[in-house]
Design a protein around this motif. Structure first.
Motif, PDB file in Angstrom:
ATOM      1  N   VAL A 202       0.944  -1.194   0.220  1.00 20.00           N
ATOM      2  CA  VAL A 202      -0.181   0.070   0.091  1.00 20.00           C
ATOM      3  C   VAL A 202       0.846   1.304   0.151  1.00 20.00           C
ATOM      4  CG1 VAL A 202      -1.713   1.264   1.241  1.00 20.00           C
ATOM      5  CG2 VAL A 202      -1.980  -1.241   1.219  1.00 20.00           C
ATOM      6  N   GLN A 203       0.663   2.170  -0.883  1.00 28.58           N
ATOM      7  CA  GLN A 203       1.522   3.472  -0.962  1.00 28.58           C
ATOM      8  C   GLN A 203       0.568   4.414  -0.299  1.00 28.58           C
ATOM      9  OE1 GLN A 203       3.317   4.601  -4.639  1.00 28.58           O
ATOM     10  NE2 GLN A 203       2.621   6.616  -4.430  1.00 28.58           N
ATOM     11  N   ILE A 204       0.996   5.155   0.706  1.00 30.70           N
ATOM     12  CA  ILE A 204       0.167   6.420   1.052  1.00 30.70           C
ATOM     13  C   ILE A 204       0.066   7.556   0.155  1.00 30.70           C
ATOM     14  CG2 ILE A 204       0.187   7.887   3.100  1.00 30.70           C
ATOM     15  CD1 ILE A 204       0.951   5.586   4.806  1.00 30.70           C
ATOM     16  N   GLY A 205       1.402   7.802  -0.483  1.00 28.90           N
ATOM     17  CA  GLY A 205       1.331   9.102  -0.987  1.00 28.90           C
ATOM     18  C   GLY A 205       2.723   9.283  -1.855  1.00 28.90           C
ATOM     19  N   ALA A 206       2.854  10.411  -2.584  1.00 26.98           N
ATOM     20  CA  ALA A 206       4.008  10.684  -3.171  1.00 26.98           C
ATOM     21  C   ALA A 206       4.498  11.984  -2.999  1.00 26.98           C
ATOM     22  CB  ALA A 206       4.011  10.331  -4.594  1.00 26.98           C
ATOM     23  N   TYR A 207       5.755  12.264  -2.823  1.00 24.29           N
ATOM     24  CA  TYR A 207       6.109  13.930  -2.348  1.00 24.29           C
ATOM     25  C   TYR A 207       7.367  14.265  -3.082  1.00 24.29           C
ATOM     26  CZ  TYR A 207       2.753  12.636   1.398  1.00 24.29           C
ATOM     27  OH  TYR A 207       1.920  12.155   1.999  1.00 24.29           O
ATOM     28  N   THR A 208       7.276  15.403  -3.512  1.00 31.33           N
ATOM     29  CA  THR A 208       8.614  16.184  -4.228  1.00 31.33           C
ATOM     30  C   THR A 208       9.631  16.346  -3.103  1.00 31.33           C
ATOM     31  OG1 THR A 208       7.570  18.186  -4.271  1.00 31.33           O
ATOM     32  CG2 THR A 208       7.313  16.775  -6.100  1.00 31.33           C
ATOM     33  N   GLY A 209       9.272  16.689  -1.798  1.00 32.91           N
ATOM     34  CA  GLY A 209      10.080  17.107  -0.863  1.00 32.91           C
ATOM     35  C   GLY A 209      10.270  15.940   0.273  1.00 32.91           C
ATOM     36  N   ARG A 210      11.556  15.646   0.580  1.00 33.10           N
ATOM     37  CA  ARG A 210      11.822  14.357   1.689  1.00 33.10           C
ATOM     38  C   ARG A 210      11.225  14.791   2.808  1.00 33.10           C
ATOM     39  NH1 ARG A 210      14.764   9.663   1.544  1.00 33.10           N
ATOM     40  NH2 ARG A 210      15.182   9.050   3.636  1.00 33.10           N
ATOM     41  N   GLU A 211      11.288  16.010   3.287  1.00 33.04           N
ATOM     42  CA  GLU A 211      10.646  16.500   4.665  1.00 33.04           C
ATOM     43  C   GLU A 211       9.289  15.944   4.609  1.00 33.04           C
ATOM     44  OE1 GLU A 211       9.886  20.177   7.414  1.00 33.04           O
ATOM     45  OE2 GLU A 211      11.063  20.651   5.642  1.00 33.04           O
ATOM     46  N   PHE A 225       2.105   1.134  12.105  1.00 32.69           N
ATOM     47  CA  PHE A 225       2.742   0.542  10.796  1.00 32.69           C
ATOM     48  C   PHE A 225       4.087   0.370  10.775  1.00 32.69           C
ATOM     49  CE2 PHE A 225      -1.572   2.107   9.565  1.00 32.69           C
ATOM     50  CZ  PHE A 225      -2.208   0.761   8.937  1.00 32.69           C
ATOM     51  N   THR A 226       4.728  -0.279  11.564  1.00 28.38           N
ATOM     52  CA  THR A 226       6.329  -0.356  11.838  1.00 28.38           C
ATOM     53  C   THR A 226       6.980  -0.713  10.670  1.00 28.38           C
ATOM     54  OG1 THR A 226       6.199  -2.825  12.590  1.00 28.38           O
ATOM     55  CG2 THR A 226       5.688  -0.933  14.360  1.00 28.38           C
ATOM     56  N   ASP A 227       6.345  -1.250   9.712  1.00 25.90           N
ATOM     57  CA  ASP A 227       7.351  -1.947   8.412  1.00 25.90           C
ATOM     58  C   ASP A 227       7.217  -0.816   7.359  1.00 25.90           C
ATOM     59  OD1 ASP A 227       4.651  -2.274   7.975  1.00 25.90           O
ATOM     60  OD2 ASP A 227       4.955  -4.060   7.191  1.00 25.90           O
ATOM     61  N   ALA A 228       6.443   0.482   7.409  1.00 23.19           N
ATOM     62  CA  ALA A 228       6.471   1.536   6.615  1.00 23.19           C
ATOM     63  C   ALA A 228       7.974   2.011   6.463  1.00 23.19           C
ATOM     64  CB  ALA A 228       5.605   2.727   7.083  1.00 23.19           C
ATOM     65  N   PHE A 229       8.140   2.403   4.957  1.00 24.11           N
ATOM     66  CA  PHE A 229       9.489   3.001   4.485  1.00 24.11           C
ATOM     67  C   PHE A 229       9.331   3.984   3.272  1.00 24.11           C
ATOM     68  CE2 PHE A 229       8.420  -0.973   2.340  1.00 24.11           C
ATOM     69  CZ  PHE A 229       8.865  -0.457   0.995  1.00 24.11           C
ATOM     70  N   ILE A 230      10.214   4.488   3.288  1.00 24.61           N
ATOM     71  CA  ILE A 230      10.327   5.482   2.245  1.00 24.61           C
ATOM     72  C   ILE A 230      10.976   4.877   0.984  1.00 24.61           C
ATOM     73  CG2 ILE A 230      11.069   7.807   1.075  1.00 24.61           C
ATOM     74  CD1 ILE A 230      10.927   8.867   4.110  1.00 24.61           C
ATOM     75  N   GLN A 231      10.455   4.820  -0.169  1.00 22.63           N
ATOM     76  CA  GLN A 231      11.379   4.550  -1.392  1.00 22.63           C
ATOM     77  C   GLN A 231      11.240   5.784  -2.545  1.00 22.63           C
ATOM     78  OE1 GLN A 231       9.818   0.944  -3.316  1.00 22.63           O
ATOM     79  NE2 GLN A 231       9.936   1.890  -5.368  1.00 22.63           N
ATOM     80  N   PHE A 232      12.666   5.981  -2.804  1.00 19.34           N
ATOM     81  CA  PHE A 232      12.943   7.030  -3.823  1.00 19.34           C
ATOM     82  C   PHE A 232      13.140   6.409  -5.091  1.00 19.34           C
ATOM     83  CE2 PHE A 232      16.320   9.802  -5.583  1.00 19.34           C
ATOM     84  CZ  PHE A 232      15.509  10.991  -5.724  1.00 19.34           C
ATOM     85  N   ASP A 233      12.339   6.947  -6.132  1.00 13.07           N
ATOM     86  CA  ASP A 233      12.563   6.531  -7.482  1.00 13.07           C
ATOM     87  C   ASP A 233      13.322   7.795  -8.112  1.00 13.07           C
ATOM     88  OD1 ASP A 233      10.996   4.211  -7.152  1.00 13.07           O
ATOM     89  OD2 ASP A 233       9.095   5.460  -7.367  1.00 13.07           O
TER      90      ASP A 233
END
Length: 233
Positions: A202-211, A225-233
């Motif tokens: 499940v993807q929560i959102g997409a952001y142009t700023g890392r903050e 959701f302890t296994d949530a993470f950030i993926q950078f494309d």
């Protein structure tokens, strides 16, 4: 393919061969081609690797060459429907597994023939045979070819297309899907192959700023959701 069980599937006959005297629209070669592709798809969905002996339905390949295509495989399985001479025999209706003389495929042949009996509801019970030639090797060329490369094999006859009931049953696509599923289930059970698990993300959102991404990540973790993470494309 490393670590996977490998099945070599052989569609018996090519082109338009072995027409049913009971149901003229039925050709054994049509059935075997369609069914071996259905079975291939079912096996691959369960985690098997599958090899086939012919790339084209209308291509003729020598019997022993088809068997030798199973080099390095865990099983050679040739798909067929049977016949009693060239006339209609309504009272001959049973599955048959012809297995390699080495005996290694006898148990599995019986299990597959039982699955055909159960699914097709044939009038008679399964049979399991071996057949040798005068030299003491397998009578059937495909099984001889498989034996030459160290693969035990089975010719699986899906009852008789000289029986009206069976020929019509084998022309029904829904029936063939059920049959492929059942045979794949038997093979998976025999070889201990378990269907690989699938995971949905499940993807929560997409952001142009890392903050902003990190703020949303923290919200997800705060929510449990302890296994949530950030993926950078």
């Amino acid at each position: 393919m490393s670590g996977k069980k490998i099945i070599c599937l052989d569609a018996g006959h090519y082109g338009k061969q072995n027409r049913s005297p009971a149901v003229p629209e039925y050709y054994e070669s049509d059935f075997t081609w369609k069914f071996h592709l259905l079975l291939k798809a079912e096996l691959e969905s369960l985690g098997f690797a599958v090899r086939t002996t012919r790339a084209e339905k209308d291509k003729d390949v020598a019997l022993t060459e088809r068997g030798r295509a199973s080099r390095g495989c865990d099983l050679f399985l040739s798909i067929h429907s049977n016949a009693v001479d060239g006339s209609v025999h309504e009272n001959t209706d049973y599955p048959l597994a012809i297995v390699s003389l080495d005996g290694e495929s006898k148990e599995l042949g019986g299990l597959l023939a039982s699955a055909v009996k159960k699914t097709m509801q044939t009038a008679q019970g399964k049979q399991v045979w071996t057949k040798a030639n005068s030299r003491g090797t397998d009578w059937y060329g495909v099984l001889r070819g498989a034996a030459e490369v160290g693969t035990s094999g089975i010719i699986l006859e899906h009852s008789f297309h000289t029986c009206t009931r069976s020929a019509r049953w084998l022309m029904d696509d829904e029936n063939l899907v059920k049959l492929a599923q059942e045979e794949a289930r038997v093979l998976a059970g025999y070889f201990g192959v378990e269907k690989p698990e699938k995971y949905y993300r499940v993807q929560i959102g997409a952001y142009t700023g890392r903050e902003n991404a990190e703020k949303q990540l923290q919200k997800a973790r705060d929510a449990g959701f302890t296994d949530a993470f950030i993926q950078f494309d």
